[in-house]
Motif scaffolding. Structure first.
Motif, short mmCIF file in Angstrom:
data_model
loop_
_atom_site.label_atom_id
_atom_site.label_comp_id
_atom_site.label_asym_id
_atom_site.label_seq_id
_atom_site.Cartn_x
_atom_site.Cartn_y
_atom_site.Cartn_z
N ALA A 165 0.83 -1.20 0.00
CA ALA A 165 0.00 0.00 0.00
C ALA A 165 0.86 1.25 0.00
CB ALA A 165 -0.92 -0.01 1.21
N GLN A 166 0.45 2.23 -0.78
CA GLN A 166 1.18 3.49 -0.82
C GLN A 166 0.81 4.34 0.39
OE1 GLN A 166 0.21 5.29 -4.63
NE2 GLN A 166 2.19 4.64 -5.46
N ARG A 167 1.81 5.06 0.89
CA ARG A 167 1.55 5.96 2.00
C ARG A 167 0.76 7.16 1.52
NH1 ARG A 167 7.10 7.42 4.80
NH2 ARG A 167 5.66 8.73 5.97
N SER A 168 -0.17 7.59 2.35
CA SER A 168 -0.96 8.77 2.00
C SER A 168 -0.05 10.00 2.04
CB SER A 168 -2.12 8.95 2.99
OG SER A 168 -2.97 7.84 2.94
N PRO A 169 -0.26 10.95 1.15
CA PRO A 169 0.57 12.16 1.18
C PRO A 169 0.34 12.94 2.46
CG PRO A 169 -1.27 12.42 -0.36
CD PRO A 169 -1.25 10.97 0.05
N ILE A 170 1.39 13.59 2.92
CA ILE A 170 1.31 14.40 4.14
C ILE A 170 0.41 15.60 3.88
CG2 ILE A 170 2.63 15.91 5.68
CD1 ILE A 170 4.97 13.96 5.37
N LYS A 171 -0.46 15.86 4.83
CA LYS A 171 -1.34 17.03 4.75
C LYS A 171 -0.76 18.12 5.65
CE LYS A 171 -5.43 14.16 3.94
NZ LYS A 171 -6.74 13.71 4.47
N ALA A 172 -0.32 19.18 5.04
CA ALA A 172 0.37 20.26 5.77
C ALA A 172 -0.45 21.54 5.74
CB ALA A 172 1.74 20.51 5.17
N LEU A 173 -0.50 22.19 6.88
CA LEU A 173 -1.15 23.49 7.02
C LEU A 173 -0.06 24.52 7.25
CD1 LEU A 173 -3.96 25.06 7.63
CD2 LEU A 173 -3.25 24.82 10.01
N VAL A 174 0.00 25.56 6.41
CA VAL A 174 1.01 26.62 6.56
C VAL A 174 0.30 27.91 6.94
CG1 VAL A 174 2.88 27.91 5.48
CG2 VAL A 174 2.51 25.49 4.88
N ILE A 175 0.49 28.34 8.18
CA ILE A 175 -0.05 29.60 8.66
C ILE A 175 0.94 30.71 8.28
CG2 ILE A 175 -0.80 30.90 10.69
CD1 ILE A 175 -1.24 28.17 12.08
N GLY A 176 0.47 31.70 7.57
CA GLY A 176 1.37 32.73 7.05
C GLY A 176 1.94 32.34 5.71
N ALA A 177 1.12 31.65 4.90
CA ALA A 177 1.60 31.13 3.62
C ALA A 177 1.91 32.21 2.60
CB ALA A 177 0.56 30.16 3.04
N SER A 178 1.36 33.41 2.78
CA SER A 178 1.66 34.50 1.85
C SER A 178 2.88 35.30 2.28
CB SER A 178 0.46 35.43 1.70
OG SER A 178 0.16 36.06 2.94
N GLY A 179 3.43 34.98 3.46
CA GLY A 179 4.64 35.65 3.92
C GLY A 179 5.85 35.14 3.17
N HIS A 180 6.97 35.80 3.36
CA HIS A 180 8.17 35.48 2.59
C HIS A 180 8.65 34.05 2.85
CE1 HIS A 180 12.30 37.15 1.06
NE2 HIS A 180 11.70 36.40 0.19
N ILE A 181 8.89 33.72 4.12
CA ILE A 181 9.37 32.38 4.45
C ILE A 181 8.25 31.36 4.29
CG2 ILE A 181 10.37 30.92 6.25
CD1 ILE A 181 11.67 33.42 7.41
N GLY A 182 7.05 31.71 4.73
CA GLY A 182 5.92 30.80 4.61
C GLY A 182 5.67 30.37 3.19
N ASN A 183 5.81 31.30 2.23
CA ASN A 183 5.57 30.97 0.84
C ASN A 183 6.64 30.02 0.31
OD1 ASN A 183 5.63 31.94 -2.37
ND2 ASN A 183 3.60 31.89 -1.42
N ALA A 184 7.87 30.24 0.73
CA ALA A 184 8.94 29.32 0.31
C ALA A 184 8.70 27.92 0.86
CB ALA A 184 10.29 29.85 0.79
#
Length: 333
Positions: free
Chosen positions: A2-21
């Motif tokens: 069985a394939q592993r399910s992809p990781i579900k990630a939440l990025v708070i501040g995704a439009s910020g400089h580091i968050g976007n990277a």
């Protein structure tokens, strides 16, 4: 198998400089990314990315719980960073220390409840170690003069305490970040101001510059290596402010500032102006906090955390070329 399910990630501040990277690095790893931002619609650095966009305010009651539910990994790339040195309260009318403590506590409790991992993007300022009496005095004076330093120390202590109790937390403390995808207020962006002739002088200060993409790659490496509960100083290239400005201006095809001002003089002038403007309810165009932070590069010891994680900082010229291209693309210069 069985394939592993992809990781579900939440990025708070995704439009910020580091968050976007970080969002882009996660997408490159085939993570399913939820990108959180206060903006109603996805901004320029998110609009073309295959993410689930979540608009909202972390301060809204129950918002964190709704966002974090169903995610394996949470990134906090929008932790408080007070810029105002005049008022004992934040722009939202809150004590910045108390506000940071409460926000961090609520975040940690929500991450605990949903059994997720956490990445906290902090600041290199918590890892400085003044060596002389003069440096210790300067450091303590800045801590008392500006709330930024105490806020960052407080949040990191909360993260460390949570880690000691078993929460898997990666603590990333980058130095001065440059590179593409920045959408900060233009008045806080050195490169476009420099290329537009709005910075008349450099300061006599050594900096340490790291590309946001290298920070994101190092965070991914830290997650893979399970580097939890230990602040990771993420540093890149040591360079004088004068030399950095010269490289930016040469790459941008503009004249470089010819004046150089002693850092202490520049801080004193900026701080005084900020206080005076604050007394009449106005904001400064040149916050003293950034220059205060810059002085701390004089007594940080650049470690090899990136190398341990298999990351080699990319050439500074590449970082600057890509940053200039981005700022011109979004109309900052």
């Amino acid at each position: 198998m069985a394939q592993r399910s992809p990781i579900k990630a939440l990025v708070i501040g995704a439009s910020g400089h580091i968050g976007n990277a970080i969002v882009r690095a996660f997408l490159g790893r085939q993570y399913r990314v939820s990108a959180c931002s206060r903006r109603r619609v996805p901004p320029a650095n998110l609009c073309d990315l295959p993410v689930r966009y979540l608009s909202g305010d972390i301060e809204t009651s129950g918002q964190l719980e709704k966002w974090i539910a169903g995610h394996d990994l949470v990134v906090d790339a929008a932790a408080p960073y007070p810029l105002n040195v005049f008022s004992p309260v934040s722009e939202a009318g809150k004590d910045p220390i108390a506000h940071a403590e409460r926000r961090t506590r609520l975040l940690l409790e929500a991450v605990w409840r949903h059994k997720a991992r956490l990445v906290y993007v902090g600041s290199f300022v918590t890892g400085v170690r003044p060596r002389s009496s003069a440096q210790r005095f300067q450091h303590e004076a800045m801590r008392l003069a500006h709330p930024y330093f105490q806020v960052k120390e407080l949040i990191e202590s909360q993260m460390l305490e949570a880690s000691r109790h078993g929460l898997p937390v990666v603590i990333a403390n980058p130095t001065y970040c440059l590179g593409p995808w920045d959408l900060h207020d233009r008045q806080l962006c050195t490169i476009p101001l420099l290329l537009s002739g709005e910075i008349p002088s450099s300061i006599t200060q050594t900096l340490n510059v790291i590309d946001v993409r290298d920070v994101a790659a190092a965070i991914c490496g830290a997650l893979d290596a399970e580097c939890y509960g230990e602040p990771l100083q993420m540093s890149g290239h040591d360079i004088s402010t004068e030399e950095l400005y010269t490289q930016i201006c040469e790459l941008g095809g503009v004249r470089c500032p010819r004046i150089s001002t002693a850092t202490t003089v520049a801080i004193a002038s900026a701080y005084t102006m900020e206080l005076m403007l604050g007394m009449v309810g106005e904001k400064t165009r040149l916050p003293a906090g950034g220059m205060m932070m810059a002085t701390l590069f004089d007594y940080i010891v650049s470690g090899n955390e990136l190398q341990k994680l298999g990351i080699t900082p990319r050439p500074l010229s590449e970082t600057l070329v890509d940053a200039i291209k981005w700022y011109r693309q979004v109309g900052y210069c």
